[in-house]
Enzyme design. Structure first.
Site, mmCIF file in Angstrom:
data_model
loop_
_atom_site.group_PDB
_atom_site.id
_atom_site.type_symbol
_atom_site.label_atom_id
_atom_site.label_comp_id
_atom_site.label_asym_id
_atom_site.label_seq_id
_atom_site.Cartn_x
_atom_site.Cartn_y
_atom_site.Cartn_z
ATOM 1 N N TRP A 1 0.864 -1.188 -0.081
ATOM 2 C CA TRP A 1 -0.068 0.032 0.141
ATOM 3 C C TRP A 1 0.812 1.333 -0.001
ATOM 4 O O TRP A 1 1.736 1.201 0.633
ATOM 5 C CB TRP A 1 -0.827 0.112 1.256
ATOM 6 C CG TRP A 1 -2.085 -1.087 1.127
ATOM 7 C CD1 TRP A 1 -1.905 -2.459 1.125
ATOM 8 C CD2 TRP A 1 -3.384 -0.835 1.125
ATOM 9 N NE1 TRP A 1 -3.021 -3.253 1.178
ATOM 10 C CE2 TRP A 1 -3.858 -2.225 1.042
ATOM 11 C CE3 TRP A 1 -4.116 0.316 1.438
ATOM 12 C CZ2 TRP A 1 -5.385 -2.219 1.262
ATOM 13 C CZ3 TRP A 1 -5.522 0.264 1.316
ATOM 14 C CH2 TRP A 1 -6.238 -1.208 1.322
ATOM 15 N N ASP B 1 -12.325 1.683 -1.325
ATOM 16 C CA ASP B 1 -13.438 2.535 -0.687
ATOM 17 C C ASP B 1 -13.759 3.581 -1.143
ATOM 18 O O ASP B 1 -14.852 4.426 -0.638
ATOM 19 C CB ASP B 1 -12.973 2.503 0.749
ATOM 20 C CG ASP B 1 -12.949 1.417 1.440
ATOM 21 O OD1 ASP B 1 -13.458 0.047 1.095
ATOM 22 O OD2 ASP B 1 -12.804 1.360 2.653
ATOM 23 N N ASN C 1 -12.094 -6.451 3.237
ATOM 24 C CA ASN C 1 -13.135 -7.182 3.767
ATOM 25 C C ASN C 1 -12.997 -8.722 3.945
ATOM 26 O O ASN C 1 -12.056 -9.186 3.623
ATOM 27 C CB ASN C 1 -14.399 -6.665 2.983
ATOM 28 C CG ASN C 1 -15.708 -6.266 4.142
ATOM 29 O OD1 ASN C 1 -16.218 -7.206 4.535
ATOM 30 N ND2 ASN C 1 -15.820 -4.851 4.436
ATOM 31 N N TRP D 1 -16.963 -4.894 9.993
ATOM 32 C CA TRP D 1 -16.082 -4.897 8.763
ATOM 33 C C TRP D 1 -14.545 -4.538 9.478
ATOM 34 O O TRP D 1 -13.613 -4.643 9.062
ATOM 35 C CB TRP D 1 -16.242 -3.772 7.937
ATOM 36 C CG TRP D 1 -16.336 -2.416 8.429
ATOM 37 C CD1 TRP D 1 -17.474 -2.015 8.925
ATOM 38 C CD2 TRP D 1 -15.270 -1.572 8.738
ATOM 39 N NE1 TRP D 1 -17.062 -0.613 9.375
ATOM 40 C CE2 TRP D 1 -15.891 -0.368 9.250
ATOM 41 C CE3 TRP D 1 -13.691 -1.674 8.383
ATOM 42 C CZ2 TRP D 1 -14.653 0.687 9.532
ATOM 43 C CZ3 TRP D 1 -12.934 -0.638 8.869
ATOM 44 C CH2 TRP D 1 -13.601 0.682 9.395
ATOM 45 N N TRP E 1 -22.084 -3.668 1.005
ATOM 46 C CA TRP E 1 -22.086 -2.444 1.148
ATOM 47 C C TRP E 1 -22.963 -1.502 0.242
ATOM 48 O O TRP E 1 -23.910 -0.932 0.485
ATOM 49 C CB TRP E 1 -20.783 -2.022 0.838
ATOM 50 C CG TRP E 1 -20.245 -0.550 1.346
ATOM 51 C CD1 TRP E 1 -21.116 0.265 2.051
ATOM 52 C CD2 TRP E 1 -19.021 0.226 1.360
ATOM 53 N NE1 TRP E 1 -20.782 1.440 2.366
ATOM 54 C CE2 TRP E 1 -19.179 1.296 1.656
ATOM 55 C CE3 TRP E 1 -17.791 -0.364 0.758
ATOM 56 C CZ2 TRP E 1 -18.190 2.254 1.950
ATOM 57 C CZ3 TRP E 1 -17.048 0.753 0.821
ATOM 58 C CH2 TRP E 1 -17.037 1.991 1.498
ATOM 59 N N LYS F 1 -5.423 -6.744 1.054
ATOM 60 C CA LYS F 1 -5.001 -6.311 2.397
ATOM 61 C C LYS F 1 -3.978 -7.193 3.027
ATOM 62 O O LYS F 1 -3.733 -8.266 2.634
ATOM 63 C CB LYS F 1 -6.274 -6.427 3.304
ATOM 64 C CG LYS F 1 -6.114 -6.157 4.760
ATOM 65 C CD LYS F 1 -5.913 -4.879 5.041
ATOM 66 C CE LYS F 1 -5.993 -4.348 6.373
ATOM 67 N NZ LYS F 1 -5.892 -3.033 7.061
ATOM 68 N N ASP G 1 -7.468 -3.046 10.989
ATOM 69 C CA ASP G 1 -8.348 -2.223 10.412
ATOM 70 C C ASP G 1 -8.400 -0.780 11.107
ATOM 71 O O ASP G 1 -9.103 0.164 10.571
ATOM 72 C CB ASP G 1 -9.706 -2.747 10.345
ATOM 73 C CG ASP G 1 -9.708 -4.052 9.430
ATOM 74 O OD1 ASP G 1 -9.124 -3.968 8.232
ATOM 75 O OD2 ASP G 1 -10.678 -5.065 9.614
#
Length: 467
Positions: free
Chosen positions: A223, A299, A371, A410, A344, A435, A441
């Site tokens: 990331w 997201d 998720n 989540w 979602w 992830k 999270d």
């Protein structure tokens, strides 16, 4: 669109018949960036007396008169450096026209004195667009190749020349142009992922062996955000290491302004839309011609209910810009715009949001990032999105933590488990650990007190055991 040229060969010039790459053309690897000039002249340079700009999707160069040598007025591409391998077959192709008939010169050469050339061709442009193609076999081995168009040395006055669809392909090696899966020998295992660093730093911890065997030695995403420092250097170093290992890296661009707008644990992002555009342009340029997979802004399309319409429009503009940066400047990257998850946003609504953000110019979209929905549920959701899109797009599923399916929340819910390791197929184009397993999270659930993005060996062990 890139075209493979077929037609009559005369004096090294191919009069091309357009054939899309998908129609059985021979495999090739693109070596240039931004050869279609959709939005900018990024990656191209010119001599000070020859200003360049984009005009109707073409590169426009205003050439002065009265120059003595062809190299007295030039444009070209040399950064990132173009690798050339002795004995390999290449093809330089482009479309060109000018406001007056002129004889010009193009070279593919080493970017170091005395600038030896492995391709050196004269060609004549006129007032109508012509397609030129020059196949050649490299006579040199170098990592610092460059392409030049030499436009001076003309007795007449100044003129303007236009270029488009400039392509330099390596036709040797059997890798399909733009297909990172066929350009590498497998997914890249990041030796500096958070779990890998923890394993190195904790050799005597009783949890080390499990985390090493089950997580840190598996391929996963890296990331990148405002914590990454010089984004060009950071991305370039990561992709360069993967390329040197002949592996395919997975990167996540996570720096959209106003990130996590609904008040989650991952707020932040670039300080302004302008700052984001600069950041994402440097990100894409740092990948360059090397193969990669990029997940764009997890997201970012999920939290529209917390945003005004003006903010939504502004975000869509940034996402569309990001997609086009990868399309234009990272030709061997597959970029996927994030499409939320199965629990979602309804699939038909997400399809509309993907379209509004420019998914047509991306490779496809991603689902379930960070998720826990099962692969089956995520594949069903991706297919439902495609059922609403005018044209199906490939999609990828984040399987890093979905082995037990969704929990009641989540944010670090208990009882989750590692999912299928990164692989091609599995119901989607790819299943990926996007992830990083063991990264929190946020300060929530069983990760209370652990900030978002921080690795926890306890969270990692829970994912390994599923308890």
């Amino acid at each position: 669109m890139r075209w493979i040229t077929r037609g009559l060969v005369a004096a090294g010039l191919v009069l091309a018949v357009g054939l899309p790459l998908s129609q059985g053309a021979s495999a090739a690897t693109e070596l240039l960036q931004n050869g279609t000039f959709t939005t900018s002249t990024a990656s191209w340079w010119s001599s000070g007396n020859t200003p360049i700009s984009v005009d109707a999707g073409r590169l426009k160069a205003v050439v002065p008169g009265g120059t003595a040598n062809k190299w007295d007025a030039m444009l070209g591409q040399k950064a990132p450096a173009i690798p050339l391998h002795q004995g390999r077959n290449y093809t330089l192709s482009f479309d060109a026209s000018a406001t007056a008939s002129r004889q010009l010169r193009t070279t593919v050469q080493q970017n170091a004195d005395p600038y030896p050339a492995t391709l050196d061709k004269l060609f004549t442009v006129g007032t109508t667009v012509q397609h030129f193609s020059f196949p050649f076999t490299s006579s040199m081995e170098t990592t610092i190749g460059e392409l030049t168009f030499q436009l001076g040395g003309l007795a007449g006055g100044g003129y303007t020349v236009y270029f488009d669809n400039i392509s330099l392909t390596d036709n040797t090696g059997g890798s399909a142009a733009g297909n990172p899966l066929e350009m590498t020998s497998g997914f890249y295992v990041d030796p500096n992922s958070n779990p890998a660093v923890w394993v190195r730093n904790n050799p005597n911890d009783s949890r080390k062996a499990q985390i090493e065997s089950s997580i840190s030695t598996k391929p996963m995403g890296r990331w990148f955000g405002n914590w990454s420092g010089d984004i060009g250097a950071s991305v370039g170093g990561f992709v360069g290491a993967a390329d040197a290992a002949d592996k395919l890296p997975v990167l996540v661009a996570y720096n959209i302004p106003g990130r996590d707008a609904c008040g989650g644990h991952s707020g932040g992002g670039a300080g302004s839309p302008a700052a984001y555009r600069s950041w994402i342009a440097a990100f894409a340029s740092a990948i360059g011609n090397r193969p990669a997979v990029v997940i764009i802004e997890p997201d970012s399309l999920g939290d529209f209910n917390c945003m005004s319409q003006d903010a939504i429009n502004e975000r869509n503009g940034m996402l569309s810009y990001a997609i086009n940066q990868f399309k234009d400047n990272a030709p061997n990257t597959w970029a996927y715009l994030d499409g939320g998850n199965a629990g979602w946003v309804a699939a038909d609504v997400m399809a509309q949001r993907l379209v509004g953000a420019g998914v047509a110019n991306a490779r496809g979209f991603s689902v379930n990032v960070s998720n826990y929905y099962t692969t089956a549920a995520s594949v069903s959701y991706g297919n439902a999105i495609n059922g609403t899109l005018a044209t199906d797009k490939p999609f990828v599923v984040d399987t890093s933590r979905n082995g037990n399916g969704p929990g009641n929340d989540w944010c670090n819910p208990p009882g989750r488990k590692l999912g299928a390791v990164s692989q091609v197929g599995g119901g989607a184009e790819m299943l990926l650990w996007v992830k990083v397993p063991g990264d929190s999270d946020g300060s929530c659930g069983i990760g209370a007190g652990i900030p978002a993005g921080t690795f926890s060996p306890d969270l990692a062990i829970r994912l390994i055991t599923g308890t």
